[in-house]
Design a protein around this motif. Structure first.
Motif, PDB file in Angstrom:
ATOM      1  N   ALA A  14       0.838  -1.194   0.000  1.00  0.00           N
ATOM      2  CA  ALA A  14       0.000   0.000   0.000  1.00  0.00           C
ATOM      3  C   ALA A  14       0.880   1.255   0.000  1.00  0.00           C
ATOM      4  O   ALA A  14       1.906   1.307   0.705  1.00  0.00           O
ATOM      5  CB  ALA A  14      -0.914  -0.001   1.211  1.00  0.00           C
ATOM      6  N   GLY A  15       0.493   2.228  -0.807  1.00  0.00           N
ATOM      7  CA  GLY A  15       1.270   3.444  -0.958  1.00  0.00           C
ATOM      8  C   GLY A  15       2.262   3.394  -2.099  1.00  0.00           C
ATOM      9  O   GLY A  15       2.850   4.428  -2.461  1.00  0.00           O
ATOM     10  N   SER A  17       3.618   2.134  -6.130  1.00  0.00           N
ATOM     11  CA  SER A  17       3.235   2.478  -7.501  1.00  0.00           C
ATOM     12  C   SER A  17       3.483   1.309  -8.437  1.00  0.00           C
ATOM     13  O   SER A  17       4.359   0.479  -8.199  1.00  0.00           O
ATOM     14  CB  SER A  17       4.044   3.681  -7.999  1.00  0.00           C
ATOM     15  OG  SER A  17       3.809   4.834  -7.216  1.00  0.00           O
ATOM     16  N   ARG A  66      -4.860   9.828  -8.399  1.00  0.00           N
ATOM     17  CA  ARG A  66      -3.847   8.815  -8.090  1.00  0.00           C
ATOM     18  C   ARG A  66      -3.349   8.091  -9.345  1.00  0.00           C
ATOM     19  O   ARG A  66      -2.179   7.696  -9.419  1.00  0.00           O
ATOM     20  CB  ARG A  66      -4.398   7.780  -7.109  1.00  0.00           C
ATOM     21  CG  ARG A  66      -4.850   8.355  -5.789  1.00  0.00           C
ATOM     22  CD  ARG A  66      -5.216   7.244  -4.797  1.00  0.00           C
ATOM     23  NE  ARG A  66      -6.349   6.440  -5.251  1.00  0.00           N
ATOM     24  CZ  ARG A  66      -6.293   5.124  -5.428  1.00  0.00           C
ATOM     25  NH1 ARG A  66      -5.162   4.463  -5.205  1.00  0.00           N
ATOM     26  NH2 ARG A  66      -7.376   4.457  -5.823  1.00  0.00           N
ATOM     27  N   ASN A  83      -0.387   5.370  -8.732  1.00  0.00           N
ATOM     28  CA  ASN A  83       0.349   5.820  -7.542  1.00  0.00           C
ATOM     29  C   ASN A  83      -0.537   5.737  -6.302  1.00  0.00           C
ATOM     30  O   ASN A  83      -1.764   5.629  -6.412  1.00  0.00           O
ATOM     31  CB  ASN A  83       0.825   7.261  -7.741  1.00  0.00           C
ATOM     32  CG  ASN A  83       1.780   7.425  -8.901  1.00  0.00           C
ATOM     33  OD1 ASN A  83       2.536   6.512  -9.242  1.00  0.00           O
ATOM     34  ND2 ASN A  83       1.746   8.589  -9.528  1.00  0.00           N
ATOM     35  N   SER A  84       0.087   5.791  -5.164  1.00  0.00           N
ATOM     36  CA  SER A  84      -0.640   5.757  -3.882  1.00  0.00           C
ATOM     37  C   SER A  84      -1.647   4.611  -3.857  1.00  0.00           C
ATOM     38  O   SER A  84      -2.814   4.792  -3.496  1.00  0.00           O
ATOM     39  CB  SER A  84      -1.355   7.094  -3.640  1.00  0.00           C
ATOM     40  OG  SER A  84      -0.443   8.169  -3.654  1.00  0.00           O
ATOM     41  N   LYS A  86      -3.862   1.421  -3.014  1.00  0.00           N
ATOM     42  CA  LYS A  86      -4.572   0.998  -1.819  1.00  0.00           C
ATOM     43  C   LYS A  86      -4.965  -0.478  -1.962  1.00  0.00           C
ATOM     44  O   LYS A  86      -5.118  -0.961  -3.092  1.00  0.00           O
ATOM     45  CB  LYS A  86      -5.843   1.835  -1.639  1.00  0.00           C
ATOM     46  CG  LYS A  86      -5.622   3.331  -1.614  1.00  0.00           C
ATOM     47  CD  LYS A  86      -6.948   4.076  -1.555  1.00  0.00           C
ATOM     48  CE  LYS A  86      -6.744   5.579  -1.558  1.00  0.00           C
ATOM     49  NZ  LYS A  86      -8.048   6.311  -1.517  1.00  0.00           N
ATOM     50  N   ASP A  89      -7.544  -1.380  -4.478  1.00  0.00           N
ATOM     51  CA  ASP A  89      -7.201  -1.359  -5.904  1.00  0.00           C
ATOM     52  C   ASP A  89      -6.872  -2.755  -6.426  1.00  0.00           C
ATOM     53  O   ASP A  89      -6.683  -2.939  -7.638  1.00  0.00           O
ATOM     54  CB  ASP A  89      -6.002  -0.443  -6.157  1.00  0.00           C
ATOM     55  CG  ASP A  89      -6.301   1.021  -5.869  1.00  0.00           C
ATOM     56  OD1 ASP A  89      -5.427   1.688  -5.278  1.00  0.00           O
ATOM     57  OD2 ASP A  89      -7.390   1.493  -6.248  1.00  0.00           O
TER      58      ASP A  89
END
Length: 118
Positions: A14-15, A17, A66, A83-84, A86, A89
């Protein structure tokens, strides 16, 4: 007939890319509206982002700010920079080509798995 081949999926924390790529066959790629969809287990396939032949983009609310969709017509390729990331996703991501711009894709890739760990 257009063939679409996705790549770039994988496991990320998580966080983090990831960048997905979708390579298309054929000479008319530049005229297609291209999209990225995703399907999580037990859920429907949903539109994530799309880009018109002229470069106009659309994003679902869940990824806006994101994810970035882009295309390089000279390489018959569309990208999805994520990006970012979670955990929500996590899904199989599919590339799709829409010949007529009517929102109903005519061609699909085989999908690439994206898994985001918490």
């Amino acid at each position: 007939q257009v063939q679409l081949v996705e790549s770039g999926g994988g496991l990320v924390q998580a966080g983090g890319s990831l960048r997905l790529s979708c390579a298309a066959s054929g000479r008319t790629f530049s005229t297609y509206r291209m999209g990225w969809y995703r399907q999580a287990p037990g859920k429907e396939r949903d539109l994530v982002a799309r880009i018109s032949s002229g470069g106009t983009t659309y994003y679902s609310d869940s990824v806006k700010g994101r994810f970035t969709i882009s295309r390089t017509n000279a390489k018959n390729t569309v990208y999805l920079q994520m990006n970012s990331l979670k955990p929500e996703d996590t899904a199989v991501y599919y590339c799709a080509a829409d010949r007529n711009g009517d929102g109903r894709p005519d061609y699909w890739g085989q999908g690439t798995q994206v898994t985001v760990s918490s």
